[in-house]
Design an enzyme around this catalytic site. Structure first.
Site, PDB file in Angstrom:
ATOM      1  N   ALA A 127      -6.712   9.086  11.004  1.00 15.66           N
ATOM      2  CA  ALA A 127      -6.441   9.493  12.247  1.00 15.66           C
ATOM      3  C   ALA A 127      -5.436  10.347  12.571  1.00 15.66           C
ATOM      4  O   ALA A 127      -4.279  10.426  11.940  1.00 15.66           O
ATOM      5  CB  ALA A 127      -6.399   8.136  13.291  1.00 15.66           C
ATOM      6  N   LYS A 179      -2.765  -1.389  -0.013  1.00 17.14           N
ATOM      7  CA  LYS A 179      -2.487  -0.444   0.942  1.00 17.14           C
ATOM      8  C   LYS A 179      -1.068  -0.041   0.832  1.00 17.14           C
ATOM      9  O   LYS A 179      -0.831   1.090   1.160  1.00 17.14           O
ATOM     10  CB  LYS A 179      -2.798  -1.345   2.283  1.00 17.14           C
ATOM     11  CG  LYS A 179      -2.599  -0.437   3.514  1.00 17.14           C
ATOM     12  CD  LYS A 179      -3.712   0.756   3.661  1.00 17.14           C
ATOM     13  CE  LYS A 179      -3.661   1.774   4.685  1.00 17.14           C
ATOM     14  NZ  LYS A 179      -2.714   1.541   5.614  1.00 17.14           N
ATOM     15  N   ASN A 183       0.541   3.637   0.976  1.00 18.39           N
ATOM     16  CA  ASN A 183       1.573   4.100   1.911  1.00 18.39           C
ATOM     17  C   ASN A 183       2.655   4.529   1.385  1.00 18.39           C
ATOM     18  O   ASN A 183       3.655   5.374   1.989  1.00 18.39           O
ATOM     19  CB  ASN A 183       1.702   3.092   3.118  1.00 18.39           C
ATOM     20  CG  ASN A 183       0.477   3.228   3.976  1.00 18.39           C
ATOM     21  OD1 ASN A 183      -0.123   4.089   4.031  1.00 18.39           O
ATOM     22  ND2 ASN A 183      -0.035   1.846   4.657  1.00 18.39           N
TER      23      ASN A 183
END
Length: 319
Positions: A127, A179, A183
């Site tokens: 996003a 994840k 990140n």
């Protein structure tokens, strides 16, 4: 009418989740900083389709009351600000979806929400905020992952019908560390270079990325995650498969002159490595550089860092 939802944190992920929930018929209230401009509607762009949906705006914490659902999407260093809202929004029947980075979602929200009312959620969709109330979303594979427990299954019932592909992770610890591998490495590298995913095709950058990923995986294994050696190649393949033009939230924040979230990501890896007696020199070097963007010293890396300068363009960032 579906149940009301409060979304705490009107950043890119918050706008994306709020827009989809509102389009599905949930009365959505966005909760941000009291001094920030009101967002009365969200412009959501997905696969070249642009839609607008009205949302409510929480001006001050005392203006809101308990709701059945709260979605927390603030950056890790903003969790304390989110807590001011949680004190007003949460009662014994509220379920909180923690759609944040990191590996300790429940511990982070413990001052305000009981652990059995928190559903940690890993966000995989890309996003990018284009304006105060505008967000572009790119999808590739599952959009979110939640734990295989009561709160996780309830969160799936909220987010799945809103149009998100939500997978249940039987081993959430491993999923969270996978994840974090992304990140804790991709975010700092893109922010430091002011480059999007194309930067990982550069041989030297790819070699550094592989080394950092290997260090994060070693720490994750020490924390109980099941991360085989192939996990590094899996992350590199995932980065290679990102849509053209995809960036990272940390790159977006650097370009906009906002605080960077490195402490809860790369900083957390370095601290946990120290607690296990593991050496992570590449991660430590990257942490020193990312903290220095604020003029800070490496030893201040665990402090909350603010970047208060004006926004910059990517071309300026690379000069």
């Amino acid at each position: 009418m579906n149940a009301p939802v409060a979304v705490v944190g009107p950043g890119s992920v918050g706008l994306a989740l709020a827009a989809r929930l509102a389009l599905h018929g949930h009365p959505v209230t966005l909760c941000g900083r009291p001094d920030s401009p009101v967002v009365p509607a969200i412009e959501l762009t997905e696969q070249s389709t642009r839609r607008s949906v009205d949302v409510g705006w929480g001006g001050e914490p005392h203006d809101v009351g308990p709701v059945p659902w709260v979605v927390v999407t603030t950056k890790l260093h903003q969790t304390g600000s989110a807590g001011v809202w949680l004190e007003r929004l949460v009662d014994r029947d509220t379920l909180v979806v923690a759609a944040q980075n990191g590996v300790d979602h429940r511990e982070r929200l413990a001052p305000w929400v009981p652990a059995d009312r928190v559903a940690p959620a890993l966000v995989y969709f890309n996003a990018e905020r284009r304006g105060r109330g505008e967000v572009e979303v790119r999808h590739s594979g599952p959009d979110l992952a939640v734990g295989d427990d009561g709160p996780g299954r309830q969160a799936r019932l909220l987010l799945g019908p809103a149009g998100f592909q939500v997978e249940i992770a039987a081993d959430f610890t491993t999923a969270a560390w996978r994840k974090l591998m992304v990140n804790a490495v991709a975010n700092p590298v893109t922010a430091l270079t002011c480059r999007r995913v194309d930067v990982f095709r550069e041989p030297a950058v790819r070699a550094l990325t592989r080394t950092m990923l290997s260090e994060v995986a070693a720490v994750g294994r020490a924390e109980g995650a099941s991360l085989p050696d192939s996990a590094v190649d899996d992350v590199l393949a995932w980065l290679d498969a990102r849509p053209t033009g995809a960036g990272s939230s940390m790159l977006d924040d650097r370009l906009a002159g906002r605080p960077l979230e490195y402490d809860g990501l790369l900083g957390a890896v370095v601290r946990r490595a120290g607690s296990h007696g593991l050496g992570v020199p590449a991660c430590e070097a990257a942490l020193a550089l990312i903290s220095a963007l604020d003029g800070g010293r490496p030893e201040r890396a665990s402090a909350l860092v603010h970047i208060t300068g004006p926004s910059i363009r990517e071309s300026q960032c690379r000069q």
